[in-house]
Design a protein around this motif. Structure first.
Motif, short mmCIF file in Angstrom:
data_model
loop_
_atom_site.label_atom_id
_atom_site.label_comp_id
_atom_site.label_asym_id
_atom_site.label_seq_id
_atom_site.Cartn_x
_atom_site.Cartn_y
_atom_site.Cartn_z
N SER A 133 5.08 2.59 2.47
CA SER A 133 5.14 2.19 1.22
C SER A 133 4.41 3.11 0.16
CB SER A 133 4.86 0.79 0.72
OG SER A 133 3.56 0.57 1.13
N GLN A 167 0.66 1.92 0.46
CA GLN A 167 0.18 2.53 1.65
C GLN A 167 -0.30 3.91 1.72
OE1 GLN A 167 3.25 0.92 4.41
NE2 GLN A 167 2.56 -1.06 4.57
N SER A 220 0.74 -1.22 8.33
CA SER A 220 1.75 -1.99 8.05
C SER A 220 1.53 -3.18 8.95
CB SER A 220 3.10 -1.55 8.26
OG SER A 220 4.18 -2.41 8.12
N GLN A 252 9.39 -1.39 8.65
CA GLN A 252 9.66 -1.10 7.29
C GLN A 252 10.71 0.12 7.00
OE1 GLN A 252 5.20 -1.99 5.15
NE2 GLN A 252 5.88 0.21 5.63
N SER A 292 13.07 2.95 5.29
CA SER A 292 12.83 3.99 4.24
C SER A 292 13.85 3.87 3.15
CB SER A 292 12.97 5.31 4.88
OG SER A 292 12.68 6.33 4.06
N GLN A 293 13.46 4.45 2.02
CA GLN A 293 14.27 4.43 0.94
C GLN A 293 14.37 5.88 0.57
OE1 GLN A 293 12.06 1.15 -1.04
NE2 GLN A 293 13.97 0.58 -1.81
N ASP A 334 5.01 0.16 -6.09
CA ASP A 334 4.00 0.48 -5.00
C ASP A 334 4.95 -0.08 -3.76
OD1 ASP A 334 2.29 1.57 -6.31
OD2 ASP A 334 0.53 0.27 -5.90
N SER A 335 5.94 -0.76 -3.82
CA SER A 335 6.66 -1.23 -2.67
C SER A 335 7.60 -0.09 -1.95
CB SER A 335 7.15 -2.62 -2.78
OG SER A 335 8.18 -2.46 -3.66
N TRP A 336 8.08 0.83 -2.75
CA TRP A 336 8.95 1.65 -2.54
C TRP A 336 8.54 2.57 -1.09
CZ3 TRP A 336 13.56 2.43 -4.59
CH2 TRP A 336 14.26 3.17 -4.47
N MET A 337 9.79 2.71 -0.18
CA MET A 337 9.50 3.23 1.24
C MET A 337 9.89 4.68 1.15
SD MET A 337 7.99 0.57 2.90
CE MET A 337 7.84 -0.97 2.49
#
Length: 671
Positions: free
Chosen positions: A445, A448, A517, A521, A523-524, A553-556
């Protein structure tokens, strides 16, 4: 001869204003004179001032579309309907002789002065009107640097870009010039002796407007970012466009405003006392955290038990889009002793006030009262110390002694500000670690990634290699030798892999992602890069991209180096079979680029470009100064964020798959 849309369209195309890209050598330079000549060819009379007005208003949409077409290597002719709509706007403006008459009134209008500076709030609607006016002038290249600051920086006469204009520019090139040009009648004529003209708020508002919110900010931040924060604030609070904000640039008379001899008399303190909320604007360079006046505003906010919120261009600190990253770390590291002011005398007076000392101490006095010279206090003690300020200038002995004597008082102010930030961010949850078998589900993320970068930079002294180790590493990889960088940001990604990521990966026995993590997770955004680049470029480019797309902040993100577990088995796996499912999981691809052609003309990178294109992914290119949206615009409708280096676009035109390099010859044959 009657005015004809068809005639206008033909002339615009003949003169190169439509149907060509920015790179065309014969494109006519937009100017009021050109518009006058154009209308003469149409058999229509147009004055120079009216032509200027048309350019600043009717051509704005055309320039937006023209710039977007140029950046995507399209021509205006490829979008006939949109082009014709813009031509229609220009035609109507010429036909009606539209003048540039903003809603703040005609020349010579009567203005009622507002004695209480705290009542000089500017509404969001009034701000938006100024913003639109400024953007029109910038995009038509009519607004240029003309002040003394421009001469010092050798930018005199250079057009000011909308993406970079700040409040220093707006004050010098718009506020003071517009007020002087319109020559308003002031009632009463003066509030203070020798006072000229008025504030921008008085110029635009018909009556007092008490501010609900006080903005603490730095003039050097981008005005475009300021307006973005204003819009986010209204959305977060559910406020209307008639909400009044106290912003010193518009509340204070920029032709001269008396601040008084005591801190409690100054406009900033009065504004904090009257407002319900103080909002600290932390611009991209964190300039507001280095200003002594901002520090005073924060001090008074906590002293008056007022609410304080911190906003960055990503949003409110603690919200999803702004809970990690370099700007958040800058707020956490705030230290009032490192701040600066344009006048050292004001800096000393403010520091005296916060320390609890006599404000006049160390300043020139007359009968025990601060003596004002040209409306400002003056230093009495100017002895320099051996210590240096954050700005690099020598600290003055008076301030050094003040810091030592009142260290507790200054640190208490620092902690008050930091605690506000900590409270907004909430409790940090430590990662538990996990095992993720599916390679495609090892994304990290944005939060992270920021935490990892912070750890890498903060621990650099521990993992920084010796010159001998560094030389051996680079020699083994066939890279040129150079001195060990003083900062972690200047290390190459391959070097960071050897000295920071690999030891951590080896110790944990898994990928870096699995240490950050608590589970899989997906990926985007797939990150396309060259490992020969510096890690600082990757950090900056991802931050620019996140800000441009307003990501939380949660975007991967998928970064191969963080997903790899270090085993030979994973390294030798067929990358072709890995890349296809990875791309299918993502909605976008981010290419990290620089001006080095060799880092871009690599077969694996071009292959990933092809996969992204086939999969209809949003494609973006980010460098150290900005981001380019290739096929899908950013949320605000723009296609460029910041200042994307044109040399990179030129390198893109040189790309040739047949000459692209690939380290593994076997891979080259397959690809």
């Amino acid at each position: 001869m009657p005015v004809s849309r068809e005639k206008l369209s033909t002339l615009l195309r003949q003169d190169g204003l439509v149907g060509q890209t920015e790179a065309s050598s014969n494109r006519t330079e937009l100017s009021p004179s050109f518009m006058v000549e154009l209308c003469q060819q149409l058999g229509y009379s147009l004055s120079h001032d009216q032509a200027t007005a048309i350019m600043a208003d009717a051509l704005t949409d055309w320039l937006d579309i023209h710039g977007r077409a140029a950046s995507s290597s399209e021509t205006m002719a490829q979008n006939t309907s949109t082009t014709q709509a813009c031509i229609d706007r220009i035609f109507e403006s010429i036909k009606q002789h539209r003048t540039l008459q903003p809603a703040w009134g005609p020349v010579g209008k009567t203005i009622q002065r507002i004695p209480d500076i705290a009542d000089r709030g500017i509404t969001v609607n009034q701000l938006r009107m100024l913003s639109q006016f400024t953007m029109n002038l910038c995009k038509t290249r009519l607004l240029k640097h003309t002040g003394s600051r421009a001469r010092e920086s050798k930018r005199f006469g250079v057009p000011i870009a909308w993406r970079e204009i700040n409040l220093y520019d707006i004050t010098a090139e718009i506020i003071t010039k517009v007020i002087e040009h319109t020559k308003p009648t002031l009632v009463p004529e003066r509030l203070q002796a020798d006072q000229q003209w008025c504030s921008w708020m008085e110029f635009t508002a018909p009556c007092p407007q008490p501010a609900k919110i006080m903005f603490s900010h730095w003039w050097g931040g981008c005005f475009r970012d300021t307006m973005g924060i204003v819009n986010m604030l209204l959305q977060d609070k559910g406020l209307g466009a008639d909400t009044a904000l106290w912003i010193c640039t518009f509340a204070n008379n920029q032709f001269g405003e008396a601040f008084g001899t005591q801190i409690m008399e100054c406009p900033f303190v009065k504004a904090v006392a009257k407002a319900e909320l103080t909002v600290l604007l932390v611009d991209r360079s964190a300039g507001s955290l280095r200003r002594t006046w901002c520090a005073l505003e924060l001090y008074r906010t906590t002293a008056d038990n007022k609410d304080l919120e911190v906003y960055t261009p990503l949003g409110m600190v603690g919200a999803g889009r702004a809970s990690s990253g370099p700007l958040i770390e800058s707020v956490r590291e705030f230290d009032i002793r490192s701040t600066e002011a344009s006048d050292d005398s004001y800096r000393r007076q403010i520091l005296n006030y916060i320390a609890g000392e006599d404000e006049a101490s160390g300043l020139k006095q007359e009968n025990g009262v601060i003596q004002l010279l040209e409306g400002r206090p003056a230093l009495e003690d100017t002895r320099e110390d051996e210590e240096l300020r954050a700005s690099g200038k020598p600290e003055l002995k008076y301030e050094s002694e003040l810091f030592r004597k009142h260290a507790k008082e200054f640190e208490a102010v620092n902690m008050q500000v930091r605690m506000e930030v900590y409270a907004s961010l909430g409790k940090h949850t430590r990662p538990k670690g996990c095992c993720v078998k599916e390679h495609a589900h090892r994304a990290v993320s944005l939060g992270q990634w920021h935490a990892l970068c912070q750890e890498m930079v903060a621990s650099y002294k521990r993992w920084k290699p010796s010159q001998e180790e560094y030389d051996a590493c680079r020699s083994h990889a066939g890279r040129p030798l150079r001195p060990v960088p003083a900062q972690a940001n200047d290390m190459g990604m391959s070097d960071v892999e050897v000295f920071f990521w690999e030891p951590r990966r080896t110790k944990a026995g898994c990928s870096i992602m699995e240490t950050l993590s608590s589970g899989p997770q997906v990926s985007q955004t797939y990150v396309n890069l060259c490992f020969g680049m510096d890690i600082g470029l990757l950090m900056t480019a991802i931050d620019h991209y996140a800000e441009a797309r307003q990501l939380t902040d949660s975007w991967m993100f998928y970064l191969e180096i963080l997903a790899w577990d270090g085993s030979r088995k994973e390294r030798e796996a067929d990358m072709y079979t890995k890349s296809v499912p990875l791309m299918k999981e993502c909605e976008s691809m981010l290419a990290i680029v620089d001006c080095d052609f060799s880092s871009l003309n690599r077969l694996w990178r071009l292959y990933e470009f092809e996969l992204a294109s086939r999969g209809s992914l949003g494609m973006y290119m980010s460098c150290s100064t900005g981001v380019l949206a290739c096929n899908k615009p950013f949320p605000d409708g723009n296609w460029v964020f910041g200042d994307f280096d044109i040399r990179i676009a030129q390198n893109m035109q040189r790309l040739d798959v047949s000459s692209a390099t690939c380290t593994n010859l076997g891979d080259k044959d397959v690809l």
